[in-house]
Design an enzyme around this catalytic site. Structure first.
Site, PDB file in Angstrom:
ATOM      1  N   HIS A  98       0.812  -1.225   0.000  1.00 16.76           N
ATOM      2  CA  HIS A  98       0.000   0.000   0.000  1.00 16.76           C
ATOM      3  C   HIS A  98       0.842   1.271   0.000  1.00 16.76           C
ATOM      4  CE1 HIS A  98      -4.433   1.133   1.063  1.00 16.76           C
ATOM      5  NE2 HIS A  98      -3.971   1.806   0.032  1.00 16.76           N
ATOM      6  N   ASP A 121     -10.042  -0.284   3.686  1.00 19.30           N
ATOM      7  CA  ASP A 121      -8.871  -0.915   4.285  1.00 19.30           C
ATOM      8  C   ASP A 121      -9.164  -1.317   5.728  1.00 19.30           C
ATOM      9  OD1 ASP A 121      -6.216  -1.570   5.049  1.00 19.30           O
ATOM     10  OD2 ASP A 121      -5.366   0.104   3.937  1.00 19.30           O
ATOM     11  N   HIS A 123      -6.853  -1.151   7.847  1.00 25.29           N
ATOM     12  CA  HIS A 123      -5.920  -0.296   8.584  1.00 25.29           C
ATOM     13  C   HIS A 123      -6.096   1.168   8.180  1.00 25.29           C
ATOM     14  CE1 HIS A 123      -4.166  -4.339   8.008  1.00 25.29           C
ATOM     15  NE2 HIS A 123      -3.830  -4.217   9.280  1.00 25.29           N
ATOM     16  N   ASP A 125      -3.420   3.273   7.916  1.00 28.72           N
ATOM     17  CA  ASP A 125      -2.221   3.687   7.171  1.00 28.72           C
ATOM     18  C   ASP A 125      -1.872   5.146   7.448  1.00 28.72           C
ATOM     19  OD1 ASP A 125      -2.089   1.134   6.228  1.00 28.72           O
ATOM     20  OD2 ASP A 125      -2.915   1.569   4.265  1.00 28.72           O
ATOM     21  N   HIS A 138       4.386   0.963   4.206  1.00 30.57           N
ATOM     22  CA  HIS A 138       3.013   0.658   3.750  1.00 30.57           C
ATOM     23  C   HIS A 138       1.972   0.982   4.821  1.00 30.57           C
ATOM     24  CE1 HIS A 138       2.183  -3.791   5.194  1.00 30.57           C
ATOM     25  NE2 HIS A 138       2.805  -3.102   6.124  1.00 30.57           N
ATOM     26  N   ASP A 225      -7.488  -1.725  -0.433  1.00 27.22           N
ATOM     27  CA  ASP A 225      -6.578  -2.743   0.072  1.00 27.22           C
ATOM     28  C   ASP A 225      -7.389  -4.014   0.247  1.00 27.22           C
ATOM     29  OD1 ASP A 225      -4.990  -4.404   1.738  1.00 27.22           O
ATOM     30  OD2 ASP A 225      -3.974  -2.656   2.589  1.00 27.22           O
ATOM     31  N   ASP A 227      -6.995  -6.359   2.084  1.00 26.90           N
ATOM     32  CA  ASP A 227      -7.178  -6.800   3.466  1.00 26.90           C
ATOM     33  C   ASP A 227      -8.365  -6.100   4.138  1.00 26.90           C
ATOM     34  OD1 ASP A 227      -6.372  -4.374   4.772  1.00 26.90           O
ATOM     35  OD2 ASP A 227      -4.299  -5.040   4.914  1.00 26.90           O
ATOM     36  N   GLU A 270      -2.018  -4.873  -2.268  1.00 26.91           N
ATOM     37  CA  GLU A 270      -1.710  -5.892  -1.249  1.00 26.91           C
ATOM     38  C   GLU A 270      -2.178  -7.300  -1.627  1.00 26.91           C
ATOM     39  OE1 GLU A 270       0.266  -5.509   1.318  1.00 26.91           O
ATOM     40  OE2 GLU A 270       0.301  -3.356   1.789  1.00 26.91           O
TER      41      GLU A 270
END
Length: 298
Positions: A98, A121, A123, A125, A138, A225, A227, A270
């Site tokens: 990412h 996402d 997360h 980030d 990332h 992303d 994830d 990712e």
């Protein structure tokens, strides 16, 4: 005329797990060109930006991993994205980890006065060298794009910030570091965690997101992303977090964004085929792209 430019960014320098550099190949192998071909007048696959690989280098001052190379390659990506937009094409970037969003946003944002960003996402980030537990870049691209972080990253493209905090919506968050939580509250960033998605439903989340961004932005970038999805449905990611968004919810989100005609650039990141099950995650990515660009069942 509807044109698409595909740019592969096979970079794994922003984190420690090998394999995510093969993400663009996995997405192509999953049939992305064939799937998107009916949805565009022209598709130009511009290939991959060459990354090369050095040993992991930790910057002595900032403790950031591979800082110089990540900055250099993101600057290359920014140029490619900029050229794609200038040619009248929609830029679609395949990652890679990412950290590539730093380059994508540097190339996109110069074409807009008030760029919006949907950060799909698990997360935030939003780490910096000071708050990052790992030094992995990332985990920092959204902070960098707001102008917070190492100048080698924030100044890519010759300007900062790329995006204002009030023009950001994070969707699917379920793993945030303490420093990220502080930054979210300080900057007033709009976040829909899994709690909100479960409680409100994805339809309401997307309706609110679209309404929030529509009036305040002149373009919206989608940074997705894989994830963000639950690892049961997207296992091939480096930092899986259980309890994520379902494929059905994600597909609905993409369809709603397409109906709103909101998205002006996108990246899917990712995808790590080494950690995947029969290229399942890349196939999910391709299906979501198809929905984002208007593929219909009937």
């Amino acid at each position: 005329m509807r044109k698409l430019s595909i740019i592969g960014m096979p970079m794994d320098l922003g984190q420690m797990r090998r394999g995510v550099d093969m993400g663009p190949s996995a997405i192509r192998y999953a049939g992305v060109n064939e799937r998107l071909k009916p949805l565009f007048d022209e598709i130009h696959d511009l290939g991959d930006i060459p990354i090369g690989r050095e040993e992991v280098v930790v910057d002595k001052e900032s403790n950031l991993r591979n800082l110089d190379l990540v900055a250099e390659k993101n600057a290359n990506l920014a140029d490619k994205v900029d050229e794609a937009i200038q040619s009248g094409a929609f830029p679609l970037v395949f990652g890679g980890d990412h950290s590539i969003a730093i380059g994508t946003l540097a190339g996109v944002s110069k074409h807009y006065n008030n760029l919006g960003v949907i950060w799909y996402d698990a997360h935030g980030d939003l780490n910096t060298a000071e708050t990052s537990p790992s030094g992995n870049i990332h985990g920092m691209p959204l902070a960098v794009s707001m102008g917070i972080g190492h100048p080698a990253l924030t100044e890519i493209g010759g300007y900062a910030p790329k995006v204002k905090p009030e023009n950001i919506v994070i969707i699917g968050a379920r793993s945030l570091d303490d420093g990220e939580k502080i930054l979210i509250k300080e900057k007033g960033i709009k976040v829909y965690t899994m709690h909100e998605i479960d409680r409100m439903g994805m339809t309401k989340v997307m309706e609110e997101t679209i309404a929030y961004l529509k009036d305040r932005t002149d373009g919206v970038h989608l940074s997705l992303d894989l994830d963000g999805l639950d690892p049961v449905e997207a296992p091939g990611v480096g930092t899986p977090v259980i309890g994520g968004i379902s494929f059905r919810e994600s597909n609905l989100a993409m369809e709603m964004l397409e109906e709103a005609k909101l998205i002006t650039s996108a990246e899917f990141v990712e995808v790590n085929p080494i950690l995947d099950d029969k290229n399942k995650t890349a196939s999910v990515a391709v299906a979501l792209m198809a929905s984002l660009f208007g593929e219909k069942l009937l």
